[in-house]
Design a protein around this motif. Sequence first.
Motif, PDB file in Angstrom:
ATOM      1  N   UNK A   2      22.765  24.284  41.291  1.00 45.71           N
ATOM      2  CA  UNK A   2      23.979  24.846  41.850  1.00 45.71           C
ATOM      3  C   UNK A   2      23.886  26.213  42.049  1.00 45.71           C
ATOM      4  N   UNK A   3      24.178  27.038  43.091  1.00 41.48           N
ATOM      5  CA  UNK A   3      24.140  28.165  43.547  1.00 41.48           C
ATOM      6  C   UNK A   3      25.428  28.799  43.931  1.00 41.48           C
ATOM      7  N   UNK A   4      25.537  30.000  43.469  1.00 42.06           N
ATOM      8  CA  UNK A   4      26.835  30.692  43.961  1.00 42.06           C
ATOM      9  C   UNK A   4      26.342  31.783  44.703  1.00 42.06           C
ATOM     10  N   UNK A   5      27.313  31.641  45.954  1.00 42.09           N
ATOM     11  CA  UNK A   5      26.694  32.756  47.264  1.00 42.09           C
ATOM     12  C   UNK A   5      28.084  33.785  46.963  1.00 42.09           C
TER      13      UNK A   5
ATOM     14  N   UNK B 215      23.318  36.159  45.186  1.00 37.73           N
ATOM     15  CA  UNK B 215      23.030  34.787  44.957  1.00 37.73           C
ATOM     16  C   UNK B 215      22.831  34.697  43.242  1.00 37.73           C
ATOM     17  N   UNK B 216      23.545  33.575  42.825  1.00 36.58           N
ATOM     18  CA  UNK B 216      23.364  33.360  41.187  1.00 36.58           C
ATOM     19  C   UNK B 216      23.137  31.830  41.140  1.00 36.58           C
ATOM     20  N   UNK B 217      22.161  31.518  40.350  1.00 34.38           N
ATOM     21  CA  UNK B 217      21.846  30.231  39.740  1.00 34.38           C
ATOM     22  C   UNK B 217      22.959  30.061  38.858  1.00 34.38           C
ATOM     23  N   UNK B 218      23.496  28.513  38.722  1.00 38.04           N
ATOM     24  CA  UNK B 218      24.437  28.499  37.781  1.00 38.04           C
ATOM     25  C   UNK B 218      23.998  27.384  36.651  1.00 38.04           C
TER      26      UNK B 218
ATOM     27  N   UNK C 198      43.182  45.353  35.560  1.00 40.09           N
ATOM     28  CA  UNK C 198      42.983  46.355  34.462  1.00 40.09           C
ATOM     29  C   UNK C 198      42.510  45.717  33.098  1.00 40.09           C
ATOM     30  N   UNK C 199      41.740  46.304  32.560  1.00 37.22           N
ATOM     31  CA  UNK C 199      40.932  45.661  31.250  1.00 37.22           C
ATOM     32  C   UNK C 199      42.078  45.671  29.966  1.00 37.22           C
ATOM     33  N   UNK C 200      42.955  46.772  30.368  1.00 38.81           N
ATOM     34  CA  UNK C 200      43.950  46.640  29.172  1.00 38.81           C
ATOM     35  C   UNK C 200      45.144  47.415  29.606  1.00 38.81           C
ATOM     36  N   UNK C 201      46.381  47.555  29.193  1.00 38.26           N
ATOM     37  CA  UNK C 201      47.385  48.110  29.628  1.00 38.26           C
ATOM     38  C   UNK C 201      47.375  49.750  29.714  1.00 38.26           C
ATOM     39  N   UNK C 202      46.301  50.111  29.216  1.00 36.22           N
ATOM     40  CA  UNK C 202      46.160  51.480  29.022  1.00 36.22           C
ATOM     41  C   UNK C 202      45.454  51.903  30.657  1.00 36.22           C
ATOM     42  N   UNK C 203      44.792  51.105  31.295  1.00 36.35           N
ATOM     43  CA  UNK C 203      43.944  51.596  32.265  1.00 36.35           C
ATOM     44  C   UNK C 203      45.016  51.518  33.663  1.00 36.35           C
ATOM     45  N   UNK C 204      44.702  52.351  34.488  1.00 32.78           N
ATOM     46  CA  UNK C 204      45.402  52.689  35.394  1.00 32.78           C
ATOM     47  C   UNK C 204      44.580  52.216  36.902  1.00 32.78           C
ATOM     48  N   UNK C 205      44.945  50.998  37.076  1.00 37.25           N
ATOM     49  CA  UNK C 205      44.154  50.314  38.373  1.00 37.25           C
ATOM     50  C   UNK C 205      44.898  50.175  39.477  1.00 37.25           C
ATOM     51  N   UNK C 206      44.412  50.232  40.597  1.00 31.81           N
ATOM     52  CA  UNK C 206      45.133  49.791  41.921  1.00 31.81           C
ATOM     53  C   UNK C 206      44.118  49.344  43.068  1.00 31.81           C
ATOM     54  N   UNK C 207      44.858  48.674  44.044  1.00 32.56           N
ATOM     55  CA  UNK C 207      43.644  48.314  45.275  1.00 32.56           C
ATOM     56  C   UNK C 207      43.296  46.802  45.041  1.00 32.56           C
ATOM     57  N   UNK C 208      42.622  46.478  46.388  1.00 31.70           N
ATOM     58  CA  UNK C 208      42.029  45.206  46.465  1.00 31.70           C
ATOM     59  C   UNK C 208      40.548  45.197  46.763  1.00 31.70           C
ATOM     60  N   UNK C 209      40.066  44.032  46.564  1.00 33.93           N
ATOM     61  CA  UNK C 209      38.635  43.901  47.266  1.00 33.93           C
ATOM     62  C   UNK C 209      38.627  42.436  47.752  1.00 33.93           C
ATOM     63  N   UNK C 210      37.858  42.411  48.941  1.00 38.72           N
ATOM     64  CA  UNK C 210      37.875  41.222  49.690  1.00 38.72           C
ATOM     65  C   UNK C 210      36.129  40.765  49.420  1.00 38.72           C
ATOM     66  N   UNK C 211      36.511  39.312  49.078  1.00 40.79           N
ATOM     67  CA  UNK C 211      35.405  38.852  48.640  1.00 40.79           C
ATOM     68  C   UNK C 211      35.216  37.384  49.308  1.00 40.79           C
ATOM     69  N   UNK C 212      34.058  36.784  49.478  1.00 37.44           N
ATOM     70  CA  UNK C 212      33.706  35.708  49.874  1.00 37.44           C
ATOM     71  C   UNK C 212      32.742  34.861  48.959  1.00 37.44           C
ATOM     72  N   UNK C 213      33.115  33.813  48.521  1.00 39.54           N
ATOM     73  CA  UNK C 213      32.571  33.003  47.513  1.00 39.54           C
ATOM     74  C   UNK C 213      32.209  31.522  47.984  1.00 39.54           C
ATOM     75  N   UNK C 214      31.304  31.087  48.040  1.00 41.95           N
ATOM     76  CA  UNK C 214      30.758  29.766  48.155  1.00 41.95           C
ATOM     77  C   UNK C 214      29.600  29.011  47.509  1.00 41.95           C
ATOM     78  N   UNK C 215      29.706  27.620  47.280  1.00 38.33           N
ATOM     79  CA  UNK C 215      28.723  27.107  46.450  1.00 38.33           C
ATOM     80  C   UNK C 215      27.736  26.429  47.258  1.00 38.33           C
ATOM     81  N   UNK C 216      26.450  26.146  46.817  1.00 44.24           N
ATOM     82  CA  UNK C 216      25.473  25.551  47.777  1.00 44.24           C
ATOM     83  C   UNK C 216      24.485  24.957  46.434  1.00 44.24           C
TER      84      UNK C 216
END
Length: 721
Positions: free
Chosen positions: A161-164, A258-261, A344-362
């Motif tokens: 199984x592969x992760x794209x 691509x990642x082998x699972x 964020x990794x913890x409550x101390x981290x200041x994080x904002x924003x979004x990321x657009x991802x496409x994930x599929x299995x093969x």
Amino acid sequence: MSQHTRRGRIGSQTAKRQPSIQRSGSPTGQEVSMALPSQCGNSSVPESDGMFFETFTALAGKQEIVRIKTKKKEDMNRDKTPPLETNIIGKQKGYQLSSKEFQLLYIEVLYTIKHKIGTTSGGHTPYIHDLYAYAQDSFGVSPEDHATLLARASEVKAPIVILNVSVVKAKNLEAKDANGFSDPYCMLGVIPASRLAEEEISDEEEKKNKKRNPLRKLSGSFKKKKAQKKKEGIPAKYIQTTTVKQETLNPVFNEKFRFDLEDVERDMLHLDIWDHDDESSVFDAAKKLNEVKGFKGLERVFKQIAQSARTSSSGNIDDFLGAVCFRLSDIPSTGIDEWVDLEARSTKSNVQGQIHLKLSLATREDRGIPEEDNWNDIRQHEDLMAIFIEHEIRQCQNDVYKWSGNLPQEATTILHQHAIQGDITDVQKSMCRWLSFSRKHMEHPIDYTFLLKLLQDLNDKWMPGSLSREEEESLTDSFLLFRDFCLALIRKQHDIFPPSNNAAFHRLEYMLRCLACMYKSKLFQKCCPFERDMQSEINHSIKKGTQAWYEHMSALVKPQVRDEDNILNSLVDLTNLVNMQLQKTVDYHNELYISTVGVKYFNLIYKQLDKFLTGEINSHIEDELSEALSPRLDNFNEGKSLLNIDNPVRIQMTVTSFELYLALKHFNIYRSHLTCEYEDQQLAQMYQWFKIAVQRWLTLAKLKLTSRIQRAVELDKDLFS
């Protein structure tokens, strides 16, 4: 004798109607009334000349009678089942699987179902039993053979199984640099299930040791370090990075990984976004670390890589911008394409924003074949779809043209799984749909509206370089076969697509739209660069079809006995058929062809029919009809002797020649619908053909009128004697 009495003998409307005459061999089956009600108080006056003038008067209403009967017949056919295309031009048999290929394809289907991946999403069925049952029914496999072949499919090694992953872009990131921007990059990897299990065991042991003897904390830490040295690290192949995007808070990456699972049910995907502060390459740093040891959790591995690669002489390290984490067991079979909030990794981290991802299995199979080469999977996908289409067509029986083309849930689920397991792209799936449906269309009349949607979908998804050479060659063959099939239908359209049939004419319209869509597409131009333009091909087919239709009609009305009267009758029938065809062209075909494919249909067939009709009439005038149309009548007495006004056969021939003249005049009237200059019209010479005949008609009319007057005078004498 009163004026009223004399007028009554010549023009009264009380005479009885003459019986109608059925023309033998008439293809239209029309029954032509050869006389109107006698316009004479005493019927012996008009009957004395065979109802000569009344017969000519009846010709004016004859075409209207034919038009009404034709319209009535067309209305009866309007909602009937359209003619079956393959019954007229024959089925075009395509490639057929051998018995061995058929069996191997069925095993492939069973293997696909057995190793179904991804969570079930809308439109697909989650029940494995239903998928097996549908496959067995579609392939027509017996229960015994199904069990045997399922056992063979189970013996085959399970696929990998592969992760794209497609990192598309991010937005609204935090500014980490003094200039108000960041230099973001992504680091992503898969946390294997085995690693997660080891960490869970390690955490559990540590907790137990602390509870048993808190004083052994120091010695325990040494043992932990010793164990860490022996622990298997995370291979670098699980960690990959994007390029760095300079000075932006809304980076666009568009990079694929691509990642082998190991275990799709328990593996996890982790992604970090960092701000780059150094000239060093994160990618090289990740690549150099063959094994990263001593860190628990992939997020710590990412941080250590960033620190080892980015620590500069001034001590600066890359700044953390956010992270996302996915359980791969939550990815549906249709994949994920969405914006994800950064965490964020913890409550101390200041994080904002979004990321657009496409994930599929093969999946991929370890068969020594390059991953990029999935041509065999594509061919199997097309064949599998063709078998499902054939199965659904069998359910439709004689109403295939009504089928929308939509496959049931079980079929779409199997095809979907086969596509993702074979790593078949969206454009390749669209190609397979077009190849399989267009192939089956040449055996069964599939809805052209659906075929048009398939073409549009293929054109929308295709981009230069998205298909291999073999795939483009396959499309080339398919496009040309479909074009030739449609052109063959155009040549036979009078039989296949009668305009009086709503369903048939709708099919003609969308068949033309399919041709137009195909020829306009860049994909067709790429695959078929040296083909003639669409208008030239269609023009040629229309001309060939018109010629075949005319020859068939001419043979249909051809008289068995070739005498003057029968030949004149056949020419009248033929000209009337041509006129009716021209009327259909004006009412239906011309506008349709212009609006869909840019072909001026009426111009083409009018010029052709003008040529054919002129040639046929000319040939008869030179031979059999020379006496009927050309005897000269120089004076009254000569005319009287030549015409033999009491001969009914000669009179009927005169009437028929006049009827031919009216039919040809009607043909010439259609010239007003031409949209171009036509100086070479050949039927324009028809006035020369009938120049002498008109003199004959006038002379005959004068003789008949004189005869009537004489007969009326005789009756008056008898009345007063």
